[in-house]
Design a protein around this motif. Structure first.
Motif, mmCIF file in Angstrom:
data_model
loop_
_atom_site.group_PDB
_atom_site.id
_atom_site.type_symbol
_atom_site.label_atom_id
_atom_site.label_comp_id
_atom_site.label_asym_id
_atom_site.label_seq_id
_atom_site.Cartn_x
_atom_site.Cartn_y
_atom_site.Cartn_z
ATOM 1 N N LYS A 1 -5.612 -1.183 -4.372
ATOM 2 C CA LYS A 1 -4.711 -1.296 -3.231
ATOM 3 C C LYS A 1 -5.441 -2.041 -2.124
ATOM 4 C CE LYS A 1 -1.953 2.666 -4.272
ATOM 5 N NZ LYS A 1 -0.955 3.535 -3.713
ATOM 6 N N LYS A 2 -4.772 -3.037 -1.546
ATOM 7 C CA LYS A 2 -5.373 -3.850 -0.496
ATOM 8 C C LYS A 2 -4.499 -3.763 0.747
ATOM 9 C CE LYS A 2 -7.136 -8.505 0.358
ATOM 10 N NZ LYS A 2 -8.073 -8.037 1.321
ATOM 11 N N HIS A 3 -5.130 -3.503 1.860
ATOM 12 C CA HIS A 3 -4.422 -3.414 3.133
ATOM 13 C C HIS A 3 -4.287 -4.818 3.712
ATOM 14 C CE1 HIS A 3 -4.694 1.037 3.504
ATOM 15 N NE2 HIS A 3 -5.691 0.826 2.658
ATOM 16 N N GLN A 4 -3.044 -5.231 3.980
ATOM 17 C CA GLN A 4 -2.776 -6.565 4.506
ATOM 18 C C GLN A 4 -2.436 -6.474 5.988
ATOM 19 O OE1 GLN A 4 -3.565 -9.164 3.003
ATOM 20 N NE2 GLN A 4 -2.138 -9.778 1.409
ATOM 21 N N LYS A 5 -3.083 -7.317 6.778
ATOM 22 C CA LYS A 5 -2.746 -7.419 8.192
ATOM 23 C C LYS A 5 -1.445 -8.193 8.325
ATOM 24 C CE LYS A 5 -5.961 -8.094 11.617
ATOM 25 N NZ LYS A 5 -7.074 -8.804 12.267
ATOM 26 N N ILE B 1 0.476 -2.295 2.473
ATOM 27 C CA ILE B 1 -0.488 -2.088 1.392
ATOM 28 C C ILE B 1 0.091 -2.721 0.131
ATOM 29 C CG2 ILE B 1 -1.720 -0.372 0.021
ATOM 30 C CD1 ILE B 1 -1.347 1.547 2.435
#
Length: 107
Positions: free
Chosen positions: A42-46, A56
């Motif tokens: 899981k990658k947190h995107q700005k 996410i």
């Protein structure tokens, strides 16, 4: 590195052991590959102009090439490969990958 983009591989160790997928991208300098459906993180995107909400996302992360083996469709099992030098129709020599289990050429 014996595994290339587009090859069908099976994960032989780790949490995703037994999973079969296609190689999306190969990184020969790092000895790593990205396999479809394997090592999901899981990658947190700005928030950006293209994606104003951010959030996410789930994506595939790199996996070491030693943790995967080429999958042989004919033998229905992972297999090592060997190389053979053949001459093609134009008379040029080419290096061909062949499965050790079934003896068929890697597509």
């Amino acid at each position: 590195m014996r595994i290339k983009k587009g090859d069908k591989v099976q994960v032989i160790t780790g949490a995703y052991k037994g999973t079969i997928g296609e190689v999306k991208q190969a990184f020969p300098r790092e000895d790593k590959v990205i396999v479809e459906g394997v090592n999901i993180v899981k990658k947190h995107q700005k928030p950006t102009q293209q994606n104003p909400d951010g959030g996410i996302i789930e994506k595939e992360a790199k996996i070491h090439v030693s943790n995967v083996m080429l999958y042989d469709e004919k033998a229905k099992a992972p297999s090592r490969i060997r190389y053979e030098i053949r001459t093609n129709k134009e008379g040029k020599k080419e290096k061909v990958r062949i499965f050790k289990k079934s003896g068929t050429e890697v597509k």
